[in-house]
Enzyme design. Structure first.
Site, PDB file in Angstrom:
ATOM      1  NE  ARG A 153      -6.380  -4.466  -2.617  1.00 20.26           N
ATOM      2  CZ  ARG A 153      -6.951  -4.309  -1.515  1.00 20.26           C
ATOM      3  NH1 ARG A 153      -5.979  -4.618   0.007  1.00 20.26           N
ATOM      4  NH2 ARG A 153      -8.527  -5.075  -0.985  1.00 20.26           N
ATOM      5  CE1 TYR A 197       8.521 -39.455 -13.957  1.00 21.26           C
ATOM      6  CE2 TYR A 197      10.770 -39.813 -15.848  1.00 21.26           C
ATOM      7  CZ  TYR A 197      10.075 -40.556 -14.378  1.00 21.26           C
ATOM      8  OH  TYR A 197      10.119 -41.365 -13.953  1.00 21.26           O
ATOM      9  NE  ARG A 204       4.571 -48.521  -6.113  1.00 18.09           N
ATOM     10  CZ  ARG A 204       3.926 -48.001  -5.515  1.00 18.09           C
ATOM     11  NH1 ARG A 204       4.665 -46.710  -4.537  1.00 18.09           N
ATOM     12  NH2 ARG A 204       2.909 -47.641  -5.009  1.00 18.09           N
ATOM     13  CD  GLU A 242       9.971 -46.169  -2.233  1.00 13.25           C
ATOM     14  OE1 GLU A 242       8.944 -45.941  -2.175  1.00 13.25           O
ATOM     15  OE2 GLU A 242       9.831 -47.650  -3.159  1.00 13.25           O
ATOM     16  CB  SER A 297      11.413 -42.901 -10.323  1.00 11.80           C
ATOM     17  OG  SER A 297       9.523 -42.327 -10.015  1.00 11.80           O
ATOM     18  CB  CYS A 338       6.589 -40.835  -9.485  1.00 12.23           C
ATOM     19  SG  CYS A 338       7.323 -42.332  -8.267  1.00 12.23           S
ATOM     20  CG  MET A 351      -2.890  -7.030   9.544  1.00 11.71           C
ATOM     21  SD  MET A 351      -0.818  -6.913   8.064  1.00 11.71           S
ATOM     22  CE  MET A 351      -0.917  -6.673   7.184  1.00 11.71           C
ATOM     23  CG  HIS A 398     -13.625  -9.258   5.095  1.00 11.78           C
ATOM     24  ND1 HIS A 398     -14.204 -10.964   5.804  1.00 11.78           N
ATOM     25  CD2 HIS A 398     -11.980  -9.583   5.654  1.00 11.78           C
ATOM     26  CE1 HIS A 398     -13.301 -11.543   5.826  1.00 11.78           C
ATOM     27  NE2 HIS A 398     -12.754 -10.890   5.934  1.00 11.78           N
ATOM     28  NE  ARG A 451      -6.684   4.319   4.692  1.00 14.30           N
ATOM     29  CZ  ARG A 451      -8.217   4.030   4.326  1.00 14.30           C
ATOM     30  NH1 ARG A 451      -8.358   2.179   4.132  1.00 14.30           N
ATOM     31  NH2 ARG A 451      -9.332   4.582   4.404  1.00 14.30           N
ATOM     32  NE  ARG A 485      -0.904 -44.955  -7.767  1.00 12.28           N
ATOM     33  CZ  ARG A 485      -1.523 -43.504  -8.396  1.00 12.28           C
ATOM     34  NH1 ARG A 485      -1.211 -42.216  -6.612  1.00 12.28           N
ATOM     35  NH2 ARG A 485      -2.267 -42.907  -8.867  1.00 12.28           N
ATOM     36  CE  LYS A 520      -4.012  -0.841   2.410  1.00 13.94           C
ATOM     37  NZ  LYS A 520      -4.685  -0.076   3.302  1.00 13.94           N
ATOM     38  N   GLY A 544      10.453 -41.463  -4.854  1.00 11.34           N
ATOM     39  CA  GLY A 544       9.308 -41.805  -4.162  1.00 11.34           C
ATOM     40  C   GLY A 544       9.024 -41.068  -2.811  1.00 11.34           C
ATOM     41  CB  THR A 545       8.562 -36.865  -2.632  1.00 11.44           C
ATOM     42  OG1 THR A 545       7.347 -37.130  -2.953  1.00 11.44           O
ATOM     43  CG2 THR A 545       9.900 -36.937  -3.669  1.00 11.44           C
ATOM     44  CG  ASN A 546       4.006 -40.221  -0.466  1.00 10.79           C
ATOM     45  OD1 ASN A 546       4.330 -38.664  -1.526  1.00 10.79           O
ATOM     46  ND2 ASN A 546       3.365 -40.368  -1.977  1.00 10.79           N
ATOM     47  CG  ASP A 547       8.099 -45.465   1.365  1.00  9.95           C
ATOM     48  OD1 ASP A 547       7.277 -45.138   2.044  1.00  9.95           O
ATOM     49  OD2 ASP A 547       7.327 -45.799   0.442  1.00  9.95           O
ATOM     50  N   GLY A 588      -7.954  -6.845   4.256  1.00 17.35           N
ATOM     51  CA  GLY A 588      -8.956  -6.974   5.739  1.00 17.35           C
ATOM     52  C   GLY A 588      -8.402  -8.245   6.980  1.00 17.35           C
TER      53      GLY A 588
END
Length: 874
Positions: free
Chosen positions: A335, A850, A616, A744, A763, A830, A102, A454, A91, A560, A21, A765-768, A100
């Site tokens: 803005r 990828y 897999r 993984e 590949s 993946c 703050m 709002h 303000r 899977r 602002k 496996g970000t979960n494990d 809205g």
């Protein structure tokens, strides 16, 4: 260190220091636009205040005093001056817009003496005392944390007693009566008087705005929109101009384009004889901005030109606040406007077509997550019964279609959501205190307020459907009921909300797939040409695969196969395999399973054609396939003709204390090599059959999961390769296949060069990998992850957004080591993080080939990948 800047000292590039602002007020001042003079106290001063005892330093106080003196010179007005009284607004304004969230205080500088002076100077006592009651109300709420409803109740009861409908109709005596009651509220609630010293008012107001940076609603909003908690807010102190000084004054909010649809037409609302908070709060229903052309044509013409000039200057749709003070136009803020996803894609395409921005700028202007709302179904209007239609319609404040149980406050909404229900927040009007309820609601409905209230602004920013200003709804928040004509609905009743048309329905309405969006199609075409990363999908059913292909997924990054075994007849054969006592029995079960798998993989190849597909091999613990309850064991005993005692013994043997770290993934194949050989055979024979039928060459990518040692991969890869080569030789056919692994396990990252020597692709496996790196069970972490985020222990849930320092560093190390051994090794992701825009930026930076995500997140991933590539080239 300079902590205060006059507007004419700043410029638009100083957002970090002056807040959005303040920087825009400075820029508009520099452009010669009619901005009431003022100054900005920096975000650095805010952070210092919050981290050093929450007291204004003497140096800051002196700097503020110096700038007040300069402001008095600029305006010719002075604080406490009986001849030309200076009043101020105070303000907030952070680097990123937080509408809205703050606090704001208007009419600062009035007291018991100055209100009489102001009445004499303006010749309008009603106006002067209206300003004073507003100051008392806002100051009490913002500075002293007095419940604003206490003030509202006094106003409403006074209006009821004197039979007054609108606030501006209150007489001077009635306003004086309200003011005295307001003062009593101060005494009852805080045991003190409203401060009569204007300097005390100013310094306490500055402190209150600083402190509002850390109020609950602001923190919730920042978490929702990924805004850094350490930025702080600037404070803008500005000369008051008055939209409530009579019938030739007013205030409004204007968008240079329609923030719901993106239409290139002025969009906004205004109120005659009102202050800005009246429009935003939704306590009065405003007029459409087009009416201003009739009421004040010269003002409308000037406002239109300024809006056009500001949009061209900022190269984006603008959200402008303005005030008309006795037919003099002032701009209080501009803005980049919050907008729906539907509007965002249209505006981006239109601005590029108009030559205001480039294709890259158009792509960067869109939040990838926001387009999620364009990819999902809408109400099937042919299925709506007449008795479901509520005899009211409101303003289509934020598009979308949603169904849920009615809740009249945040507490009820949170309780119902915790029980697994979807909710619709229904209120007379929302306020910033409702943000937690708004965040978790499927839709928001208000009986008051307009398109810039709002509720409307916040809902559009969140991508939540909203209908505002349903004036026919009689909402009783105390009784938790809403009446519409003859229909009475209670909390917990189900309604459906069409935010695109402003319609409400009783009960649930079926959904259908949304129509194509030509502007989204254009954005996605641009994104696909800019993205370096390929975007694949996680899918194994024909329906999901086709959905991904419709979004131009470049292939499948994860099939899977364990998901293929939960149909009753397949589960029976898998159980027979698991519970077999010897190799002969297992082979017999696998023969039947092979038949199913041949159908599965052929259907995949028929759908995906010549695009790549990573398949897999089986991963889950064996105990997930076997029953645990007595009646289930009894039924299985009858199906397999095996005694319950033998079954029970075998099931107990399969039990593991920590199955996610147990007998699963490649470990299964080490114990039961025939399992993976069967799957590999099914994959290759299906590929052969499809290739023979169509002539289309397929190249299956076979993935061995959970490898932590090179020797695991070597042993299994050799077995699978030998089996496949025998089949190919027997059939006298050639199929291009590759065998890779899923990274993984942290150990695999550290020996990635060794594994890469044997693998055809990686590949992640970000979960494990996240689970094992943190030592968090991904199934149980939900019990405490939210608390970790709230307390700042974790910046984000690492299962939703990449933990760069830990998990990310392991991925980076693995990529570097693998590529040192095999420079052209294909590497992808993946896990769930493959569809997260923030995580995608890192994956692109580290040179992965990828990412793979759920089909509906493919467009989001494309846009995020394109944005990442554009940023890297800047």
């Amino acid at each position: 260190m300079k902590q205060v800047y006059q507007f004419h000292e700043g410029q638009g590039s100083m957002r970090q220091l002056l807040g959005g602002k303040g920087a825009n007020l400075a820029e508009m001042t520099r452009l010669g636009l009619p901005v009431p003079p003022g100054f900005t106290i920096t975000t650095e001063a805010c952070i210092y205040y919050l981290t050093n005892g929450k007291r204004l330093t003497n140096e800051l106080r002196q700097e503020i005093e110096t700038h007040i003196l300069e402001l008095e010179k600029q305006t010719g007005k002075k604080i406490n001056d009986p001849d030309n009284l200076l009043l101020l607004s105070v303000r907030s304004g952070s680097k990123f817009s937080m509408p809205g969230m703050m606090d704001t205080i208007l009419n600062l500088g009035l007291n018991d003496t100055n209100v009489e002076i102001f009445a004499q100077l303006t010749g309008n006592p009603q106006f002067a005392y209206d300003c004073y009651r507003r100051l008392l109300q806002m100051y009490g709420n913002v500075v002293y944390n007095i419940d604003g409803q206490l003030f509202e109740e006094i106003i409403e009861s006074t209006k009821l007693r004197y039979r007054v409908k609108q606030d501006f109709e209150l007489t001077v005596d009635q306003l004086k009566e309200i003011i005295e009651q307001f003062k009593d509220v101060y005494h009852r609630q805080k045991g003190q008087d409203f401060p009569q010293d204007v300097n005390d008012q100013l310094y306490q107001a500055v402190e209150a705005v600083f402190s509002s940076w850390n109020n609950n609603r602001a923190r919730v909003y920042r978490e929702l929109h990924d805004i850094d908690h350490n930025l702080g807010t600037a404070v803008n102190v500005q000369t008051m101009v008055f939209g409530n000084s009579g019938v030739e004054s007013g205030t409004g909010v204007l968008f240079t384009r329609n923030p719901s649809t993106g239409e290139n037409k002025l969009f906004g609302e205004y109120l005659i004889n009102a202050q800005g908070e009246d429009v935003v709060a939704g306590v009065r229903t405003p007029l459409d901005i087009q009416h201003l052309a009739e009421d004040m044509p010269e003002i409308y013409e000037r406002l239109t030109k300024m809006a056009t000039d500001l949009e061209k200057h900022y190269k984006d749709m603008q959200d402008i606040e303005f005030t008309i003070d006795n037919r003099r136009l002032y701009l209080l803020q501009t803005r980049n406007g919050k907008r729906t996803a539907q509007a965002a894609v249209k505006i981006a395409v239109d601005l590029e077509k108009e030559g205001l921005i480039s294709v890259d700028e158009a792509l960067l202007s869109i939040n990838p997550e926001s387009i999620n709302s364009l990819l999902h179904p809408i109400f099937d209007e042919t299925a709506i019964n007449d008795d479901q239609v509520l005899s009211t319609s409101g303003l289509p404040a934020s598009p979308g279609s949603a169904t849920g149980k009615i809740c009249f406050d945040t507490i009820a909404a949170k309780e119902m959501v915790s029980q697994g229900y979807q909710v619709v927040l229904l209120r007379q009007e929302t306020s910033p205190e409702d943000i937690e309820g708004m965040v978790i609601s499927e839709a928001i409905v208000t009986s008051r307020g307009g398109m810039t209230s709002h509720a409307a602004v916040v809902a559009r920013g969140m991508g939540t459907c909203c209908v505002a200003g349903c004036s026919d709804l009689d909402v009783d928040e105390d009784k938790k009921q809403v009446r519409c004509g003859d229909i009475l609905l209670n909390e917990g009743d189900v309604i459906s909300v069409n935010g695109s048309k402003g319609h409400l329905y009783v009960g649930e309405i079926p959904l259908i797939i949304n129509e194509n969006n030509e502007y989204l199609d254009k954005i996605m075409m641009w994104a696909q040409t800019r993205a370096r990363l390929d975007i694949r999908m996680n899918a194994e059913t024909v329906t999901d695969i086709q959905t991904g292909l419709d979004f131009n997924a470049s292939g499948i990054g994860l099939v899977r196969t364990e998901h293929m075994f939960f149909a009753p007849e397949r589960l029976k054969e898998m159980r027979r395999f698991i519970l077999s006592q010897n190799l002969e029995e297992r082979q017999s079960a696998l023969t039947d399973i092979l038949t199913y798998q041949l159908d599965d993989f052929k259907a995949i190849f028929q759908t995906i054609a010549d695009k790549p597909a990573v398949i897999r091999l089986l991963d889950p613990p064996l105990h997930e396939f076997v029953p645990t309850k007595a009646y289930e064991i009894k039924r299985l005993s009858e199906e397999l003709a095996v005694s319950e005692e033998i079954l029970g013994t075998r099931i107990n043997e399969l039990h593991e204390l920590n199955p996610m770290l147990g007998h699963r993934g490649c470990r299964l194949a080490i114990t039961f090599p025939e399992l993976y050989l069967m799957q590999a055979e099914a994959i290759i024979r299906s590929a052969i059959a499809y290739q023979n039928e169509t002539g289309v060459r397929v190249s299956p990518e076979i993935m061995i999961p959970l490898v932590g040692m090179t020797s695991e991969l070597v042993q299994l890869k050799n077995q699978i390769s030998q089996h496949i080569e025998k089949i190919l030789n027997d059939e006298s056919v050639k199929i291009e296949y590759t065998i890779g692994t899923m990274i993984e396990i942290p150990r695999a990252c550290l020996i990635a060069d060794e594994i890469a020597a044997e693998a055809d692709f990686f590949s992640f496996g970000t979960n494990d990998l996240t689970q094992m790196t943190f030592g968090f069970s991904r199934d149980d972490a939900g019990k405490f992850i939210t608390q970790y985020e709230e307390q700042g222990i974790l910046p984000k849930d690492p299962f939703q957004t990449l933990d760069v320092e830990g998990v990310g560093e392991l991925i980076k190390v693995a990529v570097e080591r693998a590529r040192s051994e095999k420079p052209n090794l294909k590497i992808g992701v993946c896990g769930e993080l493959g569809g997260d825009p923030v995580s995608i930026e890192y994956f692109n930076k580290w040179g992965l080939d990828y990412v793979s995500c759920s089909p509906f997140r493919v467009p989001i991933a494309y846009l995020a990948a394109a944005q990442s590539q554009i940023k890297q080239s800047l």
